[in-house]
Design a protein around this motif. Structure first.
Motif, PDB file in Angstrom:
ATOM      1  N   ARG A  90     -41.136 -14.844 -11.254  1.00 23.29           N
ATOM      2  CA  ARG A  90     -39.676 -14.896 -11.400  1.00 23.29           C
ATOM      3  C   ARG A  90     -39.000 -15.366 -10.117  1.00 23.29           C
ATOM      4  O   ARG A  90     -38.067 -16.187 -10.142  1.00 23.29           O
ATOM      5  CB  ARG A  90     -39.138 -13.521 -11.810  1.00 23.29           C
ATOM      6  CG  ARG A  90     -39.514 -13.092 -13.224  1.00 23.29           C
ATOM      7  CD  ARG A  90     -38.731 -11.847 -13.628  1.00 23.29           C
ATOM      8  NE  ARG A  90     -39.264 -11.252 -14.852  1.00 23.29           N
ATOM      9  CZ  ARG A  90     -40.007 -10.156 -14.905  1.00 23.29           C
ATOM     10  NH1 ARG A  90     -40.315  -9.510 -13.774  1.00 23.29           N
ATOM     11  NH2 ARG A  90     -40.439  -9.689 -16.046  1.00 23.29           N
ATOM     12  N   ALA A  91     -39.475 -14.865  -8.985  1.00 21.42           N
ATOM     13  CA  ALA A  91     -38.885 -15.284  -7.710  1.00 21.42           C
ATOM     14  C   ALA A  91     -39.110 -16.771  -7.466  1.00 21.42           C
ATOM     15  O   ALA A  91     -38.200 -17.505  -7.045  1.00 21.42           O
ATOM     16  CB  ALA A  91     -39.473 -14.461  -6.561  1.00 21.42           C
ATOM     17  N   HIS A  93     -39.686 -19.062  -9.774  1.00 22.89           N
ATOM     18  CA  HIS A  93     -38.913 -19.831 -10.751  1.00 22.89           C
ATOM     19  C   HIS A  93     -37.470 -20.014 -10.296  1.00 22.89           C
ATOM     20  O   HIS A  93     -36.891 -21.098 -10.470  1.00 22.89           O
ATOM     21  CB  HIS A  93     -38.941 -19.126 -12.117  1.00 22.89           C
ATOM     22  CG  HIS A  93     -40.277 -19.167 -12.786  1.00 22.89           C
ATOM     23  ND1 HIS A  93     -40.602 -18.355 -13.868  1.00 22.89           N
ATOM     24  CD2 HIS A  93     -41.393 -19.908 -12.535  1.00 22.89           C
ATOM     25  CE1 HIS A  93     -41.839 -18.608 -14.247  1.00 22.89           C
ATOM     26  NE2 HIS A  93     -42.343 -19.537 -13.458  1.00 22.89           N
ATOM     27  N   ARG A  94     -36.896 -18.976  -9.722  1.00 23.04           N
ATOM     28  CA  ARG A  94     -35.516 -19.118  -9.236  1.00 23.04           C
ATOM     29  C   ARG A  94     -35.433 -20.198  -8.159  1.00 23.04           C
ATOM     30  O   ARG A  94     -34.503 -21.010  -8.141  1.00 23.04           O
ATOM     31  CB  ARG A  94     -35.007 -17.780  -8.699  1.00 23.04           C
ATOM     32  CG  ARG A  94     -34.724 -16.744  -9.781  1.00 23.04           C
ATOM     33  CD  ARG A  94     -33.962 -15.553  -9.244  1.00 23.04           C
ATOM     34  NE  ARG A  94     -34.762 -14.753  -8.325  1.00 23.04           N
ATOM     35  CZ  ARG A  94     -35.532 -13.729  -8.717  1.00 23.04           C
ATOM     36  NH1 ARG A  94     -35.608 -13.401 -10.007  1.00 23.04           N
ATOM     37  NH2 ARG A  94     -36.221 -13.031  -7.828  1.00 23.04           N
ATOM     38  N   GLY A  98     -36.077 -23.003 -12.178  1.00 28.04           N
ATOM     39  CA  GLY A  98     -36.400 -22.542 -13.519  1.00 28.04           C
ATOM     40  C   GLY A  98     -37.891 -22.515 -13.751  1.00 28.04           C
ATOM     41  O   GLY A  98     -38.671 -23.059 -12.964  1.00 28.04           O
TER      42      GLY A  98
END
Length: 306
Positions: A90-91, A93-94, A98
């Motif tokens: 998630r980190a 992807h940010r 994305g």
């Protein structure tokens, strides 16, 4: 996970990636140091998860120099619960704008091997928690000198005359059997190997061979003997009956040119194609399970965009 640290690498600490033991040493893949040297891996596209100062998760997105597409997740290893891996993804992807496609590389026949399943389950679960969805599987197969089947004599083969002849046949083939490296073709050059192979395989028309039955074309195969490995880049049929003999013809031509190994990629659901590859002497080398962002589900051929 109060002491969990998730961050990208910075220049000069690339050795941190390799401080985590390789959980699948039997899997043949490009080493991280080699990927850095070639420019596909970059520290800013490489993330690690640390617990008590120890690397327990690592993820490396790759994008070859000059590529027109987005980076894809090529290496993702986890020695912790899936939630740790999901936090890492998630980190990243940010920072990457994305979620990106993830190709989970695994040894051949991984579902039948409990020791491989034990390694694969955590990163796959983490990918799902981070918003990726499993969509398809690609198998890489290898021929390494096994005697080829004897031809029946029914078919004749000749090199393609010119690009126009190749393109005319490609236009008639709805779904090629073999497309080796289609993911890289899409990411690097934005090319769909199934419909526009010559844009990617910029080699003489003579590297392509056409199969004929009673004077009518029934199959087309494109080889690449001067790539990273000799390979069958494209194989498409107008008559399924020629599949085995056209495969054997392609391997024979490459072997006569000095190839000791020939690679071919096939979608795992193409069971008849896989069976014919095995009859021709190919054996599975690895699997790549494709995970795509949730938003890509339902979009045609998104699994080939990485």
């Amino acid at each position: 996970m109060t002491d969990l640290v998730v961050r990208p690498l910075v220049a000069g600490e690339e050795s941190l990636f390799d401080s985590m033991p390789d959980p699948l040493p039997q899997l043949r893949q490009v080493g991280y140091a080699d990927g850095l040297a070639g420019g596909g891996y970059r520290p800013e596209h490489t993330w690690i998860a640390l617990l008590a100062g120890r690397v327990v998760g690592r993820a490396a997105w790759v994008l070859p120099p000059g590529a027109v597409g987005a980076p894809w997740l090529e290496r993702f290893d986890l020695d912790a619960e899936p939630e740790v891996g999901a936090a890492l993804l998630r980190a990243a992807h940010r920072a990457l704008g994305g979620p990106q496609i993830y190709y989970a590389a695994l040894p051949a026949h991984w579902r039948r091997r409990p020791e491989v399943l034990a390694v694969a389950e955590a990163p796959m679960a983490a990918a799902r928690l981070a918003g990726l969805v499993e969509r398809g599987e690609r198998l890489r197969c290898s021929w390494t000198g096994t005697p080829l089947p004897t031809p029946s004599g029914r078919y004749t083969f000749r090199p393609a005359a010119d690009p126009a002849e190749i393109n005319a046949l490609v236009a008639r083939i709805a779904e090629p059997d073999v497309l080796t490296g289609k993911e890289v073709a899409r990411a690097v050059a934005g090319v769909d190997l199934a419909t526009d192979p010559l844009t990617w395989l910029d080699r003489p028309a003579g590297n392509w061979r056409i199969a004929f039955d009673a004077g009518q074309p029934v199959g087309l195969v494109g080889t690449a003997g001067d790539a990273c490995f000799p390979l069958i880049a494209y194989l498409g049929l107008l008559d399924d009956a020629v599949r085995g003999e056209l495969l054997a013809e392609a391997v024979r031509v490459l072997a006569e040119g000095g190839a000791r190994e020939v690679l071919a990629d096939v979608d795992a659901h193409r069971v008849r194609v896989l069976a014919e590859l095995e009859r021709t002497g190919f054996r599975q080398l690895r699997s790549r399970v494709v995970f795509v962002p949730t938003a890509a589900v339902g979009v045609p051929d998104q699994a080939a965009t990485g």
